[in-house]
Design a protein around this motif. Structure first.
Motif, PDB file in Angstrom:
ATOM      1  N   ARG A  59       1.228  -1.113   0.026  1.00  0.00           N
ATOM      2  CA  ARG A  59      -0.145  -0.489  -0.673  1.00  0.00           C
ATOM      3  C   ARG A  59       0.820   1.318  -0.101  1.00  0.00           C
ATOM      4  NH1 ARG A  59      -4.591  -2.322   4.737  1.00  0.00           N
ATOM      5  NH2 ARG A  59      -5.407  -3.979   2.764  1.00  0.00           N
ATOM      6  N   TYR A 293       8.112 -10.614  11.054  1.00  0.00           N
ATOM      7  CA  TYR A 293       6.850 -10.200  11.320  1.00  0.00           C
ATOM      8  C   TYR A 293       7.296  -9.209  11.910  1.00  0.00           C
ATOM      9  CZ  TYR A 293       3.016  -7.392  10.975  1.00  0.00           C
ATOM     10  OH  TYR A 293       2.370  -5.651  10.687  1.00  0.00           O
ATOM     11  N   PRO A 295       5.189  -4.765  12.425  1.00  0.00           N
ATOM     12  CA  PRO A 295       4.896  -4.219  12.717  1.00  0.00           C
ATOM     13  C   PRO A 295       5.518  -2.923  11.130  1.00  0.00           C
ATOM     14  CG  PRO A 295       3.874  -4.010  14.531  1.00  0.00           C
ATOM     15  CD  PRO A 295       4.753  -5.066  14.424  1.00  0.00           C
ATOM     16  N   LEU A 298       5.715  -3.116   7.767  1.00  0.00           N
ATOM     17  CA  LEU A 298       3.942  -2.212   6.361  1.00  0.00           C
ATOM     18  C   LEU A 298       4.697  -0.992   5.995  1.00  0.00           C
ATOM     19  CD1 LEU A 298       1.344  -2.372   9.241  1.00  0.00           C
ATOM     20  CD2 LEU A 298       2.390  -3.819   7.448  1.00  0.00           C
ATOM     21  N   TYR A 305       1.585  -7.200   4.196  1.00  0.00           N
ATOM     22  CA  TYR A 305       0.613  -7.187   4.467  1.00  0.00           C
ATOM     23  C   TYR A 305       0.046  -8.733   5.082  1.00  0.00           C
ATOM     24  CZ  TYR A 305      -0.347  -2.420   4.384  1.00  0.00           C
ATOM     25  OH  TYR A 305      -1.163  -0.951   5.350  1.00  0.00           O
ATOM     26  N   ARG A 308       2.512 -10.154   7.701  1.00  0.00           N
ATOM     27  CA  ARG A 308       1.293  -9.530   8.931  1.00  0.00           C
ATOM     28  C   ARG A 308      -0.165 -10.578   8.951  1.00  0.00           C
ATOM     29  NH1 ARG A 308      -2.882  -4.283   9.579  1.00  0.00           N
ATOM     30  NH2 ARG A 308      -4.045  -5.431   7.967  1.00  0.00           N
ATOM     31  N   ARG A 312      -0.674 -13.262  12.647  1.00  0.00           N
ATOM     32  CA  ARG A 312      -1.680 -12.763  13.500  1.00  0.00           C
ATOM     33  C   ARG A 312      -2.258 -13.755  14.618  1.00  0.00           C
ATOM     34  NH1 ARG A 312      -6.792 -11.204   9.983  1.00  0.00           N
ATOM     35  NH2 ARG A 312      -6.125  -9.319  10.623  1.00  0.00           N
TER      36      ARG A 312
END
Lengths: 368, 495
Positions: A59, A293, A295, A298, A305, A308, A312
């Motif tokens: 993104r 991973y 944060p 990102l 993503y 991520r 989870r």
């Protein structure tokens, strides 16, 4: 083709290897412990495209306005043989530049990368005797994961008092002597890539690599205007980080040895270029390679993503600090079960479990 | 981040619902705050593209700069914003209150209320700071004249930005920071910085969990970024063509299309900010929130006075004395803020109990009339024994404070491990019991009472003495000269 190259090519599949830039090499230093990233980068996989194919597109994009502004600023600095930059270097950095030569090493049409690099190498190594020559667009080369990578920087290297300096032009502003620390850090690590590439080049020519200074010249717009401000930035720390990560990439075989021999993220495009590999297939292949991973991924890794989603339920997905606060327990469920005493801690979890129990007791007592 | 808030994050992730990490609200929320949602043009140095601003959700004004690189249009924007901000900050100069100082011997006046500016996120606060910097040195005459109000706006924005640096100040509130200080979501702090995602967790639409709403809100098409930087795809596909069209043909239709597009990007954030403000407002305020708001009103009063007195604009850089003083105030504010939050809020205090800087328990024995006769004078020194389950890391001789009796000093006499992970702490009390050898009722904790003791207190701290500005020693460059805005500042381009 060496065994390693063949193996990496198999992993990548039919797609062309993605060309590295100083930006992508710099990004590798952001999460050095991530095997998934190291393997994909070494294989030259287009992570952005792969992320889209597995259904988790990256993104980040770049605004047209930012690109326009960046290009305009660079063009302004380089106009008339870098006249504006030179006067600044003289005034602000007190550099005794009397006469300056300017040499544009921009591509000559259909020239190959190897030829263009050879030309830059010749020009720069020949400059060992002359002072004060600017080199615009020299094509540099460095080894990443055992493969040669050409860097096409928009940099200028100039030689002064026997040393080369790397010049990095960025369009973020320096206001009252202060700039966005994150942007300066990014510029510093990218410049470190160039310093390293220049040093390698000189070394290959039997010259002293220390001739390339670890102080890079950062050129940014000053305050709210377009006039440039120059700052020297020491990139020694970034060079160390970069060297460590590149040597790790050089040992990519050790990472590959842990993976099945036929592992591939080949999208297998049909005659029309439409991928025939399903997202599930590609995702399953990705899952075989361990990721680490956090944060922060990102904001700089294209497949973050996907990772991520995979992470989870892990405490690290909430942030590295959260994981540490929870005593280093990996899974959220485990941490909560230990806190609620519905699970017996293993001997190495004893200490963390005691902390979690105390925290849960306090939270319950106060919230009640 | 601490273990208790991290545990709350884990619980939030497990349940898909945000968890409270405080029992009260620790930030002042004005009954009529000025909300400002700024947008800037990507790549430029704080070039405003638009702002939505107003003191009520249904009373928004949208300011749009149709050609953000045009100097005149930018100052037009600054003048429009100035009108709104200056009207707002003038609202609170009508009522004055007296505050006792010097232990009640003197008093001074300050305004009974003050302004509060709310922006969506820390980047919005950075916009306020930068816009203040780029407007406060402008000249109102000569070649680069700007409207009279523009440099005054710059000084007010700088005032808000400076207050923002003080922990516990509520003059300028970055909403994401204020919300995450009260709730833990099941995502990372980095993802909490996205206002839409954060509000998804805190206030999900009916039928959705916080986790689902948070993830849905990550789509920049459905939920435009809270700015100031706009979505690059919006820039490339919508904004750039509209600005080009307006530049080619600067008429009403082109402008209307541009304004409508910008409104579409800014309005969702505007609504989110007001919803977030309401969430905070619904929490009961902590007892000491009003004290800290008083400090903001002191700063506001001083600012109003300074403007009236013709004080020069805030300098680009502090001089040595001013910098030392500012750093000292910020450090003290941080310490005070930490202590006050802990004293106001048992959930915050629990963090300190967990780390061993405080403990709570039940009084199991008390000698309220114990008198110490070892000195020249007989003094009342009651002993109490507290049984606690908290991990006690105090050693005999340490001085503690109780939030319930802040004027009383408690010295640790002994700590014994008791049954079932509990510890018995014996404390000797001094102060807060009057001057006789008989402790007044309530001044000494009774058997059975729940008490809490901490290693820190919120007692008044003496300000260290700094030399006057004109006495700055030569080691620190001597007395600084006033910063006089130059023609260079007035002319300074906005790219």
């Amino acid at each position: 083709m060496s065994d390693l190259d063949a193996r990496l090519a198999r992993l990548r599949g039919s797609a062309q290897p993605k060309r590295h830039t100083a930006r992508t090499i710099a990004a590798m230093t952001a999460n050095p412990g991530c095997s998934r990233r190291a393997v994909l980068d070494a294989a030259g996989v287009d992570k952005g495209r792969l992320a889209t194919q597995v259904g988790f597109p990256a993104r980040f994009g770049q605004s047209r306005f930012a690109i326009t502004r960046g290009n305009a600023f660079e063009a302004q600095i380089k106009a008339d043989g870098c006249a504006e930059l030179l006067s600044l270097l003289r005034e602000k950095l007190d550099l005794p530049l009397s006469e300056v030569g300017y040499q544009d090493l921009e591509s000559l049409g259909n020239e190959s990368n190897a030829d263009r690099h050879a030309r830059a190498r010749e020009a720069i190594t020949n400059a060992a005797t002359e002072a004060g020559t600017l080199f615009d667009h020299p094509l540099l080369r460095m080894e990443v994961g055992g493969r040669a990578v050409y860097l096409e920087p928009d940099l200028i290297a100039f030689r002064l008092a026997g040393r080369f300096h790397v010049v990095e032009i960025k369009s973020f502003p320096v206001i009252d002597g202060q700039a966005d620390p994150a942007k300066v850090a990014a510029a510093a690590i990218q410049s470190a890539v160039y310093v390293l590439a220049m040093r390698t080049m000189l070394e290959e020519q039997g010259l002293d690599p220390a001739t390339v200074s670890h102080d890079i010249v950062l050129v940014c717009p000053k305050d709210f205007a377009n006039s440039p401000a120059v700052t020297l930035v020491d990139v020694r720390k970034q060079l160390t980080v970069l060297r460590r990560q590149l040597s790790r990439m050089a040992r990519i075989e050790e990472l590959l040895d842990l993976l099945p021999d036929d592992l591939t993220v080949d999208p297998r495009p049909d005659a029309d270029g439409v991928p025939t590999a399903t997202p599930e297939e590609l995702g399953a292949a990705l899952h075989r390679v361990d990721a680490r991973y956090a944060p922060e991924c990102l904001s700089h890794c294209e497949i973050a993503y996907f990772c991520r989603h995979e992470a989870r339920g892990e405490t690290s997905a909430l942030g590295r600090a959260v994981r540490e606060d929870l005593g280093g327990i990996e899974s959220i469920d485990t941490a909560l079960a230990l806190a609620r005493e519905t699970r017996r801690p293993t001997p190495e979890q004893e200490e963390s479990a005691a902390l979690l129990r105390a925290a849960a007791r306090l939270r319950a007592e106060v919230s009640a | 981040m601490t273990t208790l808030t991290s545990l709350a994050r884990a619980i939030a992730a497990e349940r898909g619902t945000a968890q409270r990490i405080t029992t009260v609200r620790h930030v002042h929320i004005h009954e009529r705050p000025l909300v400002l949602v700024p947008l800037t043009l990507a790549g430029e140095a704080n070039a405003p593209l638009a702002a939505m601003v107003g003191t009520a959700r249904d009373d928004a004004r949208l300011l749009v700069v149709a050609q953000p690189r045009n100097r005149d249009q930018r100052f037009g924007f600054a003048a429009d914003l100035a009108e709104i901000v200056l009207d707002y900050v003038a609202l609170f100069t009508t009522q004055v209150e007296l505050v006792a100082t010097n232990r009640g011997r003197e008093s001074r006046a300050r305004y009974a209320d003050g302004p509060q500016l709310i922006v969506p996120n820390p980047a919005g606060a950075a916009f306020v700071r930068m816009f203040g910097r780029s407007t406060r040195f402008r000249k109102t005459d000569g070649q680069w004249a700007v409207p009279m109000t523009v440099p005054v706006l710059g000084r007010w924005l700088t005032h808000f930005a400076e207050r923002y640096d003080h922990p516990g100040s509520a003059a300028l509130v970055a909403l994401t920071s204020a919300l995450t200080a009260h709730w833990a979501t099941g995502q990372s702090a980095l993802e909490d910085a996205n206002l839409a995602a954060l509000m998804g967790w805190l206030d999900p639409p009916a039928g959705m969990t916080g986790a689902e709403a948070g993830e849905a809100a990550e789509d920049p098409l459905a939920f435009p970024p809270a700015g100031p930087v706009t979505d690059p795809t919006f820039d490339n596909e919508v904004l750039a063509p509209l600005i080009d069209a307006y530049t080619d043909n600067p008429g009403e239709p082109a402008l209307a299309r541009l304004v409508a597009a910008v409104r579409g990007q800014i309005e969702p954030t505007w609504d989110l900010v007001w919803r977030g403000v309401e969430l905070l407002r619904a929490l009961p305020p902590g007892e000491r929130v009003a004290v800290r708001w008083g400090a903001d009103r002191d700063a506001y009063s001083s600012m109003v006075l300074g403007l009236a007195d013709g004080r020069p604009p805030q300098p680009k850089r502090d001089g040595a004395v001013a910098a030392a003083g500012r750093l000292n105030r910020m450090e003290r504010d941080q310490a005070t803020y930490d202590v006050q939050r802990a004293f106001d809020d048992p959930l915050v205090l629990a963090e300190y109990r967990l780390s061993g800087e405080a403990f709570a328990g039940v009084v199991t024995a008390a000698q309220p009339d114990r008198v110490d006769t070892s000195g020249r004078r007989r003094v009342l020194r009651p002993h109490v024994t507290v049984l606690t389950q908290d991990p006690v890391r105090f050693t005999p001789g340490m001085e503690l404070t109780s939030p319930a009796r802040p004027s009383q000093k408690a010295t640790v006499v002994s700590v014994h491990a008791g049954a079932a992970d509990k510890a018995e702490v014996v404390l000797e009390l001094a102060g807060g019991m009057g001057s006789s050898l008989q402790a007044p009722p309530g001044s000494v904790p009774e058997v059975g009472e729940r008490v809490c003791y901490t290693a820190f207190g919120d007692a008044y701290q003496q300000t260290p003495d700094f030399p006057a500005r004109e006495d700055t020693p030569w080691t620190h460059g001597g007395p600084p000269r006033d910063y006089v805005p130059t023609d260079g500042d007035a002319a300074e381009d906005w790219s």
